[in-house]
Design an enzyme around this catalytic site. Structure first.
Site, PDB file in Angstrom:
ATOM      1  N   LYS A  82       0.757  -1.105   0.235  1.00  0.00           N
ATOM      2  CA  LYS A  82       0.100   0.316  -0.558  1.00  0.00           C
ATOM      3  C   LYS A  82       0.780   1.189   0.089  1.00  0.00           C
ATOM      4  O   LYS A  82       1.927   1.708   0.558  1.00  0.00           O
ATOM      5  CB  LYS A  82      -0.806  -0.052   1.435  1.00  0.00           C
ATOM      6  CG  LYS A  82      -1.941   1.052   1.595  1.00  0.00           C
ATOM      7  CD  LYS A  82      -3.078   1.280   2.729  1.00  0.00           C
ATOM      8  CE  LYS A  82      -3.588   1.892   3.235  1.00  0.00           C
ATOM      9  NZ  LYS A  82      -4.604   2.286   4.006  1.00  0.00           N
ATOM     10  N   SER A 153      -9.201   2.490   2.959  1.00  0.00           N
ATOM     11  CA  SER A 153      -8.001   3.173   2.583  1.00  0.00           C
ATOM     12  C   SER A 153      -7.661   2.361   1.261  1.00  0.00           C
ATOM     13  O   SER A 153      -7.254   2.545   0.718  1.00  0.00           O
ATOM     14  CB  SER A 153      -7.368   4.154   2.901  1.00  0.00           C
ATOM     15  OG  SER A 153      -6.942   3.088   3.872  1.00  0.00           O
ATOM     16  N   SER A 177      -9.979  -0.364   7.344  1.00  0.00           N
ATOM     17  CA  SER A 177      -9.645   0.443   6.011  1.00  0.00           C
ATOM     18  C   SER A 177      -8.297  -0.765   5.674  1.00  0.00           C
ATOM     19  O   SER A 177      -8.319  -1.224   4.665  1.00  0.00           O
ATOM     20  CB  SER A 177      -8.296   1.522   6.058  1.00  0.00           C
ATOM     21  OG  SER A 177      -8.750   2.425   6.406  1.00  0.00           O
TER      22      SER A 177
END
Length: 449
Positions: A82, A153, A177
């Site tokens: 990420k 996210s 997330s």
């Protein structure tokens, strides 16, 4: 070697196949890259891929395997990262114009270092919602329906795992997330106990809540990545054997809590039905399913929300003041609300957090619970063009509110939670089931899931 079906291959399968010489790390990486090339025009899971570096890492992995009697556990396995985690020599853009032109990272984040030490091939950065603050993760889309969001996210990480762009990925979880993207993309997401895994080198959102964890295709894969991140690689083989054993599974002796009220309110019918089916399946496997209520769930959600808003505003105070035009409207509004929240309110939120941690611990003791199960999200993947849930009573709920409603309370308590697929809605979209454990019982949760 036969062609590698990267759409079905799990991290555990790949580990075993590489060990047996069924294919090489280079061949595996090429299969991943072919999949990325075929899907990225519609999925947009990656910010950037590193084909030259990835190939070099895969070649080294193959050479190491030939000479090492005990190769590291992820040797040659492609893992996505990420884009809030530092990778040495790469920029960490966090999905934000604020980070445009930033210097490259001078060292790996601790999580990336753990993966690298375990032999993983780090072949690309995955899309994150702007500043890791939200549940949409544009421009990434959901592989089950490209008109839908992949959650956030960590949406790019979940989408890349679901579509075959990697065999596992790093995510972070402040209000859901990891678990939200896992739920809506049909993958597995593990939020470990707060504070147990290092966040050094991870761009912060809310230090009191930020948690690092894996997104994978299976529970066994999630356990393996968790153990790597925790520096417990020696346990992987034994845990893998337990989680992939072929004997009839049994949950005899487990007491599983099913929470009433809060976790049954404003929930899509298909999600509610899948949850009831899952509870029945747990009973069939021998678990004792115990109905109980946690009346402090709304307070836990409120505390986590306030803490997150205030701490994220502190992180970005300079940007709010000097360059607000570089922050997206939704995120800027969120940060401004946090900046306007009083210190007294923040302290009360912290006090509330401690109170709800005590109340949930008391609930586990009172009912002698092994774990709690709950729907991961109240709704499945929403339209990317219209990310709103419209309930039958006419109330409209934004994606951010609807999708974090069942996840954020567990950020306040800090407990480990794993979300695993438990069915599909009428549109064929995945539904997630969360197992919520006692602190530091990640592996017990994996066994239940």
């Amino acid at each position: 070697m036969s062609d590698i079906d990267i759409t079905r291959l799990t991290l555990t399968d790949a580990r075993n196949a590489l060990a047996q010489g069924d294919f090489s790390a280079v061949e595996l990486l090429y299969a991943v890259y072919r999949r990325i090339e075929a899907t990225e025009p519609s999925i947009h899971a990656f910010v950037e891929n590193y084909p030259r570096e990835g190939l070099a890492q895969a070649e080294v992995a193959d050479r190491r395997r030939k000479v090492s009697p005990s190769p590291p556990p992820l040797l040659g396995i492609p893992i996505g990262v990420k884009d809030i985690f530092d990778i040495a020599g790469k920029t960490t853009l966090c999905g934000s114009e604020l980070r445009a032109g930033c210097d490259v990272a001078v060292r790996d984040s601790d999580a990336v270092h753990a993966l690298r030490r375990a032999g993983a091939v780090l072949h690309g950065k995955t899309v994150t919602q702007e500043l890791a603050a939200g549940v949409l993760s544009p421009p990434a889309r959901n592989p089950w329906d490209i008109s839908r969001i992949p959650g956030g996210s960590s949406g790019g990480s979940a989408a890349s795992v679901a579509v075959g762009g990697c065999l596992g990925a790093l995510g972070s979880d402040t209000g859901g997330s990891i678990r939200i993207p896992a739920s809506v993309t049909g993958t597995v997401g593990l939020k470990p106990t707060y504070g147990r895994l290092s966040t050094r080198g991870v761009f912060p959102l809310s230090a009191s809540l930020d948690t690092v964890g894996p997104i994978t295709r299976t529970v066994a894969d999630a356990a393996a990545l968790y153990l790597v991140l925790a520096g417990r690689e020696a346990e992987i083989d034994a845990v893998e054997r337990k989680l992939t054993a072929e004997e009839e599974p049994s949950l005899k002796g487990a007491r599983i809590g099913v929470l009433t009220s809060f976790f049954n309110e404003r929930i899509q019918p298909d999600v509610a039905a899948a949850f009831q089916d899952a509870a029945s399946a747990l009973r069939d496997l021998g678990a004792e399913v115990v109905e109980c209520d946690w009346p402090h769930a709304p307070a836990a959600r409120a505390a986590a929300l306030l803490i997150s808003r205030v701490e994220s505003a502190a992180v970005h105070a300079e940007a709010i003041r000097d360059t607000p035009d570089l922050i997206g409207e939704d995120v800027r509004f969120r940060l401004e609300i946090g900046a306007m929240t009083s210190g007294i309110t923040y302290v009360r939120a912290r006090q509330t957090r401690e109170a709800v941690k005590q109340s949930i611990a008391a609930l586990y003791r009172e009912h002698e619970l092994t774990a709690i199960v709950a729907p991961t999200t109240a709704a499945t993947a929403l339209s990317a063009d219209d990310p709103v849930v419209r309930w039958t009573d006419g109330v409209e709920e934004s994606a951010g509110a609807a999708l974090t409603r069942f996840t954020m309370p567990w950020n306040a308590t800090g407990q480990p939670v794993i979300s695993a697929p438990c069915g599909f809605d009428e549109d064929g979209l995945p539904i997630g089931l969360s197992f919520v454990g006692r602190p530091d019982e990640e592996l017990e949760l994996c066994n239940l899931a």
